[in-house]
Motif scaffolding. Structure first.
Motif, PDB file in Angstrom:
ATOM      1  N   UNK A   1     -42.787  21.374 -30.186  1.00  0.00           N
ATOM      2  CA  UNK A   1     -43.411  21.247 -31.493  1.00  0.00           C
ATOM      3  C   UNK A   1     -42.346  21.351 -32.592  1.00  0.00           C
ATOM      4  N   UNK A   2     -42.653  20.813 -33.756  1.00  0.00           N
ATOM      5  CA  UNK A   2     -41.665  20.761 -34.830  1.00  0.00           C
ATOM      6  C   UNK A   2     -42.309  21.105 -36.176  1.00  0.00           C
ATOM      7  N   UNK A   3     -41.566  21.842 -36.981  1.00  0.00           N
ATOM      8  CA  UNK A   3     -41.979  22.128 -38.351  1.00  0.00           C
ATOM      9  C   UNK A   3     -40.946  21.491 -39.272  1.00  0.00           C
ATOM     10  N   UNK A   4     -41.358  20.457 -39.997  1.00  0.00           N
ATOM     11  CA  UNK A   4     -40.479  19.709 -40.897  1.00  0.00           C
ATOM     12  C   UNK A   4     -40.611  20.281 -42.312  1.00  0.00           C
ATOM     13  N   UNK A   5     -39.497  20.736 -42.869  1.00  0.00           N
ATOM     14  CA  UNK A   5     -39.503  21.369 -44.193  1.00  0.00           C
ATOM     15  C   UNK A   5     -38.582  20.599 -45.132  1.00  0.00           C
ATOM     16  N   UNK A   6     -39.116  20.160 -46.269  1.00  0.00           N
ATOM     17  CA  UNK A   6     -38.345  19.410 -47.258  1.00  0.00           C
ATOM     18  C   UNK A   6     -37.768  20.392 -48.288  1.00  0.00           C
ATOM     19  N   UNK A   7     -36.450  20.424 -48.392  1.00  0.00           N
ATOM     20  CA  UNK A   7     -35.782  21.317 -49.339  1.00  0.00           C
ATOM     21  C   UNK A   7     -35.497  20.625 -50.672  1.00  0.00           C
ATOM     22  N   UNK A   8     -35.299  19.319 -50.597  1.00  0.00           N
ATOM     23  CA  UNK A   8     -35.028  18.541 -51.811  1.00  0.00           C
ATOM     24  C   UNK A   8     -35.405  17.089 -51.567  1.00  0.00           C
ATOM     25  N   UNK A   9     -35.886  16.421 -52.607  1.00  0.00           N
ATOM     26  CA  UNK A   9     -36.267  15.025 -52.460  1.00  0.00           C
ATOM     27  C   UNK A   9     -37.683  14.884 -51.925  1.00  0.00           C
ATOM     28  N   UNK A  66     -44.463  20.330 -42.876  1.00  0.00           N
ATOM     29  CA  UNK A  66     -45.431  19.601 -42.044  1.00  0.00           C
ATOM     30  C   UNK A  66     -45.243  19.999 -40.585  1.00  0.00           C
ATOM     31  N   UNK A  67     -46.340  20.381 -39.942  1.00  0.00           N
ATOM     32  CA  UNK A  67     -46.325  20.701 -38.509  1.00  0.00           C
ATOM     33  C   UNK A  67     -46.539  19.408 -37.721  1.00  0.00           C
ATOM     34  N   UNK A  94     -35.117  20.258 -43.214  1.00  0.00           N
ATOM     35  CA  UNK A  94     -34.745  21.062 -42.049  1.00  0.00           C
ATOM     36  C   UNK A  94     -35.876  20.995 -41.027  1.00  0.00           C
ATOM     37  N   UNK A  95     -35.512  20.859 -39.738  1.00  0.00           N
ATOM     38  CA  UNK A  95     -36.497  20.865 -38.655  1.00  0.00           C
ATOM     39  C   UNK A  95     -36.401  22.171 -37.875  1.00  0.00           C
ATOM     40  N   UNK A  96     -37.536  22.793 -37.607  1.00  0.00           N
ATOM     41  CA  UNK A  96     -37.602  23.983 -36.760  1.00  0.00           C
ATOM     42  C   UNK A  96     -38.368  23.609 -35.490  1.00  0.00           C
ATOM     43  N   UNK A  97     -37.656  23.642 -34.336  1.00  0.00           N
ATOM     44  CA  UNK A  97     -38.274  23.274 -33.066  1.00  0.00           C
ATOM     45  C   UNK A  97     -38.689  24.531 -32.306  1.00  0.00           C
ATOM     46  N   UNK A  98     -39.860  24.499 -31.682  1.00  0.00           N
ATOM     47  CA  UNK A  98     -40.332  25.654 -30.915  1.00  0.00           C
ATOM     48  C   UNK A  98     -41.328  25.188 -29.852  1.00  0.00           C
TER      49      UNK A  98
END
Length: 214
Positions: A1-9, A66-67, A94-98
């Motif tokens: 699974x992935x959590x996509x986080x937008x820091x800029x743009x 976004x999950x 940034x992507x957080x994979x788990x």
């Protein structure tokens, strides 16, 4: 699974559940990127089945996350506004994979495709090892045959005349050519075994796999 986080743009994401795989032109199991699609969503005339695929579109701005569940197909575009026009010139995310639920119901097709792809990779590795061993044996046999031919020829014409005759060209037995022939035969074996995996597997699994890849 992935959590996509937008820091800029910004990012625009289109999500497709695993159940829509048959509409998304997945790459074959023997491809290096079996979990990717061949389709281009911007070319529906080339990939018409993509129009039928159920989808969810999400627009992300700075600070949004976004999950993305494992096995969900997704197409991501950066630097666009919600209406599709050009947006920020720079996007940082940034992507957080788990690892989440190991076998949810909606993932069955995804895991079936993954297992089949793993089986094909194992089959290819086994055949390539056999092919390499056969190529080595073929080279050794050809070199032995060349040596015997050279010895027989030397008895007929003498060593000096034989050296002059063979100067500047390869052995008449073409050792390299034989090895390449063995390798080509090995690749044909790979293709035939993959075909057998698709059409000689127990019917229920074979039908599902053909449905997802054809």
């Amino acid at each position: 699974d992935n959590l996509l986080c937008v820091l800029e743009g910004s990012k625009h994401v289109v999500l497709f559940p695993p159940s829509e795989t048959h509409h998304l032109y997945p790459r074959p199991a023997w491809d290096a990127s079996a979990n990717h699609s061949r389709a281009n969503l911007f070319e529906p005339e080339v990939f018409p089945k993509t129009i039928l695929a159920r989808r969810t579109s999400v627009h992300l701005e700075k600070g949004d996350s976004l999950y993305i569940p494992q096995g969900w197909w997704h197409c991501v575009d950066s630097g666009v506004k919600k209406d599709g026009t050009p947006g920020p010139s720079r996007t940082v995310a940034v992507n957080f994979w788990f690892q989440a639920n190991p076998w949810p119901k909606h993932m069955e097709k995804y895991y079936l495709r993954s297992l089949f792809a793993a089986q094909v990779r194992a089959c290819k590795e086994e055949i390539l090892k056999e092919t390499a061993a056969n190529a080595v044996d073929a080279r050794a046999a050809a070199e032995k045959e060349d040596k015997k031919e050279r010895e027989d020829k030397m008895e007929e014409v003498g060593e000096e005349e034989l050296e002059e005759e063979q100067k500047g060209h390869l052995s008449s037995k073409s050792v390299v050519g034989k090895a390449l022939l063995i390798e080509e035969e090995g690749m044909e074996t790979i293709r035939s075994r993959i075909h057998a995996l698709l059409y000689a597997t127990p019917s229920a699994v074979a039908s599902a796999v053909r449905y997802m890849y054809m």
